[in-house]
Design a protein around this motif. Structure first.
Motif, PDB file in Angstrom:
ATOM      1  N   GLN A  19      54.814 -16.267  -0.094  1.00 49.60           N
ATOM      2  CA  GLN A  19      55.072 -16.624  -1.483  1.00 49.60           C
ATOM      3  C   GLN A  19      54.710 -15.134  -2.229  1.00 49.60           C
ATOM      4  O   GLN A  19      53.632 -14.720  -1.905  1.00 49.60           O
ATOM      5  CB  GLN A  19      54.089 -17.390  -2.089  1.00 49.60           C
ATOM      6  CG  GLN A  19      54.458 -18.873  -1.872  1.00 49.60           C
ATOM      7  CD  GLN A  19      54.150 -19.689  -3.076  1.00 49.60           C
ATOM      8  OE1 GLN A  19      54.770 -20.735  -3.448  1.00 49.60           O
ATOM      9  NE2 GLN A  19      52.866 -19.462  -3.587  1.00 49.60           N
ATOM     10  N   HIS A  77      48.277 -14.684  -5.923  1.00 45.70           N
ATOM     11  CA  HIS A  77      47.609 -15.716  -4.722  1.00 45.70           C
ATOM     12  C   HIS A  77      46.201 -15.955  -5.299  1.00 45.70           C
ATOM     13  O   HIS A  77      45.328 -15.132  -5.128  1.00 45.70           O
ATOM     14  CB  HIS A  77      47.615 -15.128  -3.497  1.00 45.70           C
ATOM     15  CG  HIS A  77      49.062 -14.927  -2.897  1.00 45.70           C
ATOM     16  ND1 HIS A  77      49.291 -13.828  -2.155  1.00 45.70           N
ATOM     17  CD2 HIS A  77      50.114 -15.377  -3.060  1.00 45.70           C
ATOM     18  CE1 HIS A  77      50.611 -13.778  -1.814  1.00 45.70           C
ATOM     19  NE2 HIS A  77      51.299 -14.677  -2.617  1.00 45.70           N
ATOM     20  N   ARG A 111      41.196 -25.330  -2.462  1.00 48.09           N
ATOM     21  CA  ARG A 111      42.622 -25.687  -3.295  1.00 48.09           C
ATOM     22  C   ARG A 111      43.052 -24.200  -3.264  1.00 48.09           C
ATOM     23  O   ARG A 111      42.493 -23.219  -3.374  1.00 48.09           O
ATOM     24  CB  ARG A 111      42.243 -26.040  -4.853  1.00 48.09           C
ATOM     25  CG  ARG A 111      43.623 -26.410  -5.391  1.00 48.09           C
ATOM     26  CD  ARG A 111      43.167 -27.485  -6.280  1.00 48.09           C
ATOM     27  NE  ARG A 111      42.039 -26.946  -7.173  1.00 48.09           N
ATOM     28  CZ  ARG A 111      42.293 -26.293  -8.501  1.00 48.09           C
ATOM     29  NH1 ARG A 111      43.511 -26.252  -8.939  1.00 48.09           N
ATOM     30  NH2 ARG A 111      41.154 -26.098  -8.957  1.00 48.09           N
ATOM     31  N   ASN A 152      47.213 -21.987  -4.641  1.00 48.78           N
ATOM     32  CA  ASN A 152      48.333 -22.338  -5.354  1.00 48.78           C
ATOM     33  C   ASN A 152      49.604 -21.996  -4.757  1.00 48.78           C
ATOM     34  O   ASN A 152      50.468 -21.217  -5.050  1.00 48.78           O
ATOM     35  CB  ASN A 152      48.164 -21.266  -6.486  1.00 48.78           C
ATOM     36  CG  ASN A 152      48.237 -19.759  -6.387  1.00 48.78           C
ATOM     37  OD1 ASN A 152      47.982 -19.521  -5.286  1.00 48.78           O
ATOM     38  ND2 ASN A 152      48.656 -19.000  -7.334  1.00 48.78           N
ATOM     39  N   PRO A 200      52.724 -23.424  -1.765  1.00 54.11           N
ATOM     40  CA  PRO A 200      53.965 -24.414  -1.982  1.00 54.11           C
ATOM     41  C   PRO A 200      53.305 -25.835  -1.877  1.00 54.11           C
ATOM     42  O   PRO A 200      54.256 -26.432  -2.423  1.00 54.11           O
ATOM     43  CB  PRO A 200      54.777 -23.922  -0.742  1.00 54.11           C
ATOM     44  CG  PRO A 200      54.045 -23.409   0.151  1.00 54.11           C
ATOM     45  CD  PRO A 200      52.926 -22.788  -0.407  1.00 54.11           C
ATOM     46  N   GLY A 201      52.353 -25.933  -1.328  1.00 52.30           N
ATOM     47  CA  GLY A 201      51.773 -27.331  -1.308  1.00 52.30           C
ATOM     48  C   GLY A 201      52.473 -28.131  -0.070  1.00 52.30           C
ATOM     49  O   GLY A 201      53.017 -27.585   0.572  1.00 52.30           O
ATOM     50  N   ASP A 234      46.394 -34.962  -4.554  1.00 49.30           N
ATOM     51  CA  ASP A 234      47.423 -34.561  -5.417  1.00 49.30           C
ATOM     52  C   ASP A 234      47.093 -33.539  -6.282  1.00 49.30           C
ATOM     53  O   ASP A 234      46.189 -33.744  -7.266  1.00 49.30           O
ATOM     54  CB  ASP A 234      47.891 -35.667  -6.110  1.00 49.30           C
ATOM     55  CG  ASP A 234      49.133 -36.226  -5.928  1.00 49.30           C
ATOM     56  OD1 ASP A 234      49.888 -35.517  -4.780  1.00 49.30           O
ATOM     57  OD2 ASP A 234      49.906 -37.287  -6.593  1.00 49.30           O
ATOM     58  N   THR A 235      47.847 -32.585  -6.451  1.00 47.43           N
ATOM     59  CA  THR A 235      47.571 -31.474  -7.571  1.00 47.43           C
ATOM     60  C   THR A 235      49.044 -31.196  -7.905  1.00 47.43           C
ATOM     61  O   THR A 235      50.000 -31.363  -7.477  1.00 47.43           O
ATOM     62  CB  THR A 235      47.024 -30.215  -6.979  1.00 47.43           C
ATOM     63  OG1 THR A 235      47.640 -29.699  -5.800  1.00 47.43           O
ATOM     64  CG2 THR A 235      45.438 -30.376  -6.607  1.00 47.43           C
ATOM     65  N   GLU A 236      49.105 -30.267  -9.167  1.00 45.02           N
ATOM     66  CA  GLU A 236      50.102 -29.871  -9.833  1.00 45.02           C
ATOM     67  C   GLU A 236      50.915 -28.848  -8.943  1.00 45.02           C
ATOM     68  O   GLU A 236      51.953 -28.708  -8.663  1.00 45.02           O
ATOM     69  CB  GLU A 236      49.855 -29.060 -11.186  1.00 45.02           C
ATOM     70  CG  GLU A 236      49.907 -30.440 -12.392  1.00 45.02           C
ATOM     71  CD  GLU A 236      49.180 -30.062 -13.566  1.00 45.02           C
ATOM     72  OE1 GLU A 236      49.737 -28.835 -13.947  1.00 45.02           O
ATOM     73  OE2 GLU A 236      48.629 -30.847 -14.489  1.00 45.02           O
ATOM     74  N   GLN A 237      50.189 -27.905  -8.764  1.00 37.37           N
ATOM     75  CA  GLN A 237      50.625 -27.013  -7.903  1.00 37.37           C
ATOM     76  C   GLN A 237      49.906 -26.536  -6.412  1.00 37.37           C
ATOM     77  O   GLN A 237      48.491 -26.688  -6.659  1.00 37.37           O
ATOM     78  CB  GLN A 237      50.550 -25.482  -8.632  1.00 37.37           C
ATOM     79  CG  GLN A 237      51.713 -24.582  -8.054  1.00 37.37           C
ATOM     80  CD  GLN A 237      51.401 -23.101  -8.541  1.00 37.37           C
ATOM     81  OE1 GLN A 237      50.517 -22.893  -9.609  1.00 37.37           O
ATOM     82  NE2 GLN A 237      51.966 -22.307  -7.847  1.00 37.37           N
ATOM     83  N   GLY A 238      50.361 -26.138  -5.431  1.00 38.79           N
ATOM     84  CA  GLY A 238      49.506 -25.780  -4.302  1.00 38.79           C
ATOM     85  C   GLY A 238      48.866 -27.198  -3.586  1.00 38.79           C
ATOM     86  O   GLY A 238      49.248 -28.168  -3.687  1.00 38.79           O
ATOM     87  N   CYS A 274      45.315 -29.305  -1.981  1.00 39.79           N
ATOM     88  CA  CYS A 274      44.053 -29.564  -2.280  1.00 39.79           C
ATOM     89  C   CYS A 274      43.455 -30.465  -1.324  1.00 39.79           C
ATOM     90  O   CYS A 274      43.909 -31.497  -0.951  1.00 39.79           O
ATOM     91  CB  CYS A 274      44.089 -29.910  -3.606  1.00 39.79           C
ATOM     92  SG  CYS A 274      42.177 -30.379  -4.010  1.00 39.79           S
TER      93      CYS A 274
END
Ligand code: ADP
Length: 696
Positions: free
Chosen positions: A596, A600, A619, A621, A623-624, A669-673, A675
């Motif tokens: 990515q 980072h 955690r 950041n 692509p998850g 669950d996270t918004e980005q990345g 965890c």
């Protein structure tokens, strides 16, 4: 035919009663008033008659006395008496006495021209004749004037009124006056009067009367219909109609009193009668209404009963179950059409036959026997839904369900037997049983087939996983092996150059280390659960691991946000395993972010410390993780990396280590990345635990 009369207006009872009462009261009031007026009018007429009769009687009586003074004036003895030195006073006295007696007057006397009494009829009563000259009397003056004298005088002592009549006495000249006195009580005696009468002078002095009280008290006049008025007086608590007339010649007022009580009584009686009739009529109407209402209710009840009976008959006749009425000895009394249809009989054939005949011979259902034997006794117990075998009239048997109950309302009538032909149900049950059996067979066969298919699949899956792993392992090992082969070939040529050979061997050693790492990872699976659980400093583990990754972080230009755990925080397990857990998680995060662009970042820190567990969060950041990959994430050999990049063992190892140590790993669950939360068991000294237990 249609009538044009509207439906009679239905008023509520209270309104009808109120209106009726008002009507009766109005009638009573009007009737009472009319009757009173009528009675008063008739009393008034009666009073007028009485007045007339009283006056004519009075006039008649007085007319009988009119002539008396003239009679005395004509008497020769009287003439002689008026001569000078007359000596016949005693004679005249006696003459006057006799005439007075015959005529019924009160007194007769003769006065000389000076008004001096000369002779007197009542000479025997010395006090009775006039003591003083009557010179000033009006009747005397009138007689001296040659006229007939008339005067009413009241005795101041007795209060009695007396009428004086006089006439002049002529001899050769006007020599004296003849006088007649009539006391009014004497006049009254000659009148036949049985009602109150009052005769008074112009000055309202009582001449005579037949009333106990005097004077009369006038009252407000009484209004009759047609604008007439009645004059009223009150006398002794009573009210009387007063009718009066003035006699012009005598100057007397004659009044007749008529008691109004009869009128009042009559009107009250009429009011009472109207009210009584009203009440009686009301009671009669109420009685009639009640009777009619009762009759209607009775008719309605009868209609209702007839309807309900018809309904019951209808229900019994159309019921889809056989209904049989049996008497207390078990003989059939009645059967409904469905019952006849079930047994294939008619009423005539079946009536009075024992119901037992319709059960298959030799069939012995004990509860049914017991119920039938107990018919007509106290032992009888109702029977509900018993399956037995019945027998039709043609002798064929069929399964049926039988219930027997005593008639609820009239137990003396016997029992009701309910029959349901269950042949169809039995057939269906049989078919269902067969279908079930065949279905079961099919299920067994299918299950077996499925199990076989699954075994094949598992086998195939295992083979595929093994294939994937072999490819990865081969690829991972091939690379260093090829390199080593090259280094070995070079080494042969470098035997003469010890420095270069040493470098070469160093590189080969590194390649071997890498291979050892790969096989080491595979080896972890073969490890047994650690037998010794030791206190591990998480702080120390993290420091070592992060140290190892320093070069990788620089390479990735990664910004680390690390919250170091407390230095004295201890987790239970062993150092190497916790390091492996952390290495795998941080390596995965770095791998994910490597492809990515952009900044980072990696966050590592304690998320929660509970009594038993420490939760550490890792955690990034990157692509998850795609949702579809979540279910297999912790399975061995699951990887999204290209062949040679990953074995898919990292998370499986992490999960297995933590499970063994009594912890766990979760993806959050996270918004980005991505965890990961790693829960690790807190180390507790077994000795401390013992102490604690002892304390508690
Ligand atoms: P490997 O790393 O050899 O693929 P792992 O068991 O460690 O095996 O990881 C399995 C898969 O989980 C990875 O292939 C990757 O797709 C996914 N994964 C693990 N960690 C992360 C992460 N931090 N970000 C994104 N994907 C991750």
């Amino acid at each position: 035919m249609k009538t044009f009369f509207p439906h009679p207006l239905k008023l509520p009872l209270w309104l009808t009663v109120t209106l009726y009462s008002l009507l009766v009261l109005l009638l009573a009031w009007g009737g009472g008033k009319l009757s009173r007026d009528w009675a008063l009018t008739s009393l008034h007429a009666q009073g007028a008659d009485r007045l007339l009769s009283s006056i004519s009687q009075m006039r008649l009586v007085l007319s009988q006395y009119n002539y008396l003074p003239f009679l005395v004036a004509q008497n020769t003895d009287v003439h002689r008496l008026l001569q000078p030195d007359a000596k016949n006073q005693a004679t005249v006295n006696r003459v006057l006495e006799q005439v007075n007696l015959v005529a019924g007057s009160t007194a007769l006397f003769v006065l000389d021209r000076e008004g001096q009494p000369l002779a007197y009829s009542n000479w025997r009563e010395p006090l009775a004749h006039p003591r003083s000259p009557e010179r000033n009397a009006r009747y005397f003056a009138q007689a001296l004037a040659g006229e007939q004298g008339l005067e009413l005088r009241f005795n101041a002592e007795t209060g009695i009124a007396s009428l004086y009549m006089s006439a002049p006495i002529y001899t050769d000249r006007l020599a004296g006056v003849a006088v007649m006195r009539l006391d009014m009580p004497q006049l009254r005696k000659q009148l036949s009067i049985d009602y109150p009468l009052v005769v008074q002078s112009k000055q309202s002095e009582l001449i005579f009367g037949t009333v106990p009280d005097w004077p009369l008290e006038p009252q407000a006049p009484l209004q009759l219909g047609e604008g007439r008025e009645l004059q009223l007086v009150s006398l002794g608590q009573q009210q009387w109609i007063v009718q009066q007339v003035q006699l012009d010649d005598l100057g007397w007022q004659v009044a007749v009193l008529t008691d109004i009580r009869p009128a009042i009584t009559q009107s009250r009686t009429l009011v009472g009668a109207i009210l009584a009739v009203g009440v009686a009529l009301a009671l009669l109407l109420l009685y009639l209404r009640e009777t009619r209402h009762k009759k209607r209710l009775q008719q309605e009840r009868m209609r209702e009963r007839a309807r309900s009976e018809a309904q019951q008959r209808d229900i019994i006749n159309t019921a889809q179950v056989g209904l049989i009425h049996i008497d207390r000895s078990g003989r059939i009394e009645l059967i409904n059409p469905m019952g006849m249809q079930i047994f294939g009989v008619s009423v005539e054939l079946i009536r009075h036959r024992p119901v037992v005949e319709f059960l298959e011979k030799g069939f012995d259902a004990r509860p049914l026997r017991a119920a039938l034997d107990a018919l007509g006794t106290d032992r009888f117990q109702p029977l509900t839904g018993l399956e037995v075998v019945g027998q039709r009239a043609d002798g064929s048997a069929f399964p049926m369900m039988i219930s027997i109950r005593q008639m609820a309302r009239h137990p003396e009538l016997g029992y009701l037997v309910t029959i349901i032909d269950i042949s169809r149900r039995k057939r269906l049950e049989q078919a269902l049983r067969e279908a079930n059996e065949s279905l079961e067979q099919k299920v067994v066969e299918r299950t077996r087939a499925l199990e076989e298919a699954q075994a094949e699949l598992v086998q195939a899956g295992k083979l595929a996983a093994l294939g994937r792993m072999s490819a990865s392992v081969v690829h991972e090992l091939n690379q260093p092996m090829t390199a080593m082969r090259t280094y070995l070939a070079i080494a042969e040529r470098l035997l003469e150059q010890p420095e270069a050979l040493t470098r070469n061997l160093k590189q080969q050693e590194q390649l071997l280390d890498r291979m050892a790492l790969i096989t080491g990872q595979l080896k972890t699976f073969a490890y047994k659960k650690p037998e010794r659980i030791e206190p591990v400093s998480l702080h120390q583990v993290m420091t070592q691991v992060l140290q190892m990754f320093r070069g990788r972080f620089d390479e990735l230009e990664l910004r680390l946000e690390y919250q170091a755990p407390d230095a004295d925080l201890r987790v239970a397990g062993d150092n190497a395993r916790y390091e492996q857990v952390m290495i795998n998680l941080i390596k995965n995060a770095c791998d994910a972010m490597a492809g990515q662009s952009g900044e980072h970042r990696l966050w590592i820190g304690i998320q929660d410390i509970r009594e038993q567990l420490v939760v550490l969060e890792v955690r990034d950041n990157g692509p998850g993780i795609a949702p579809e990959n979540l279910p297999q994430l912790f399975e061995p050999f699951f990887t999204t990396k290209e062949v040679g990049q990953g074995l898919g063992l990292g998370l499986a190892i992490v999960s297995s280590i933590l499970r063994d140590l009594g912890g766990e790993i979760q993806v959050v669950d996270t918004e980005q990345g991505a965890c990961f939360r790693v829960a690790m068991p807190v180390f507790r000294d077994p000795n401390d635990c013992k102490h604690e237990e002892a304390d508690t």
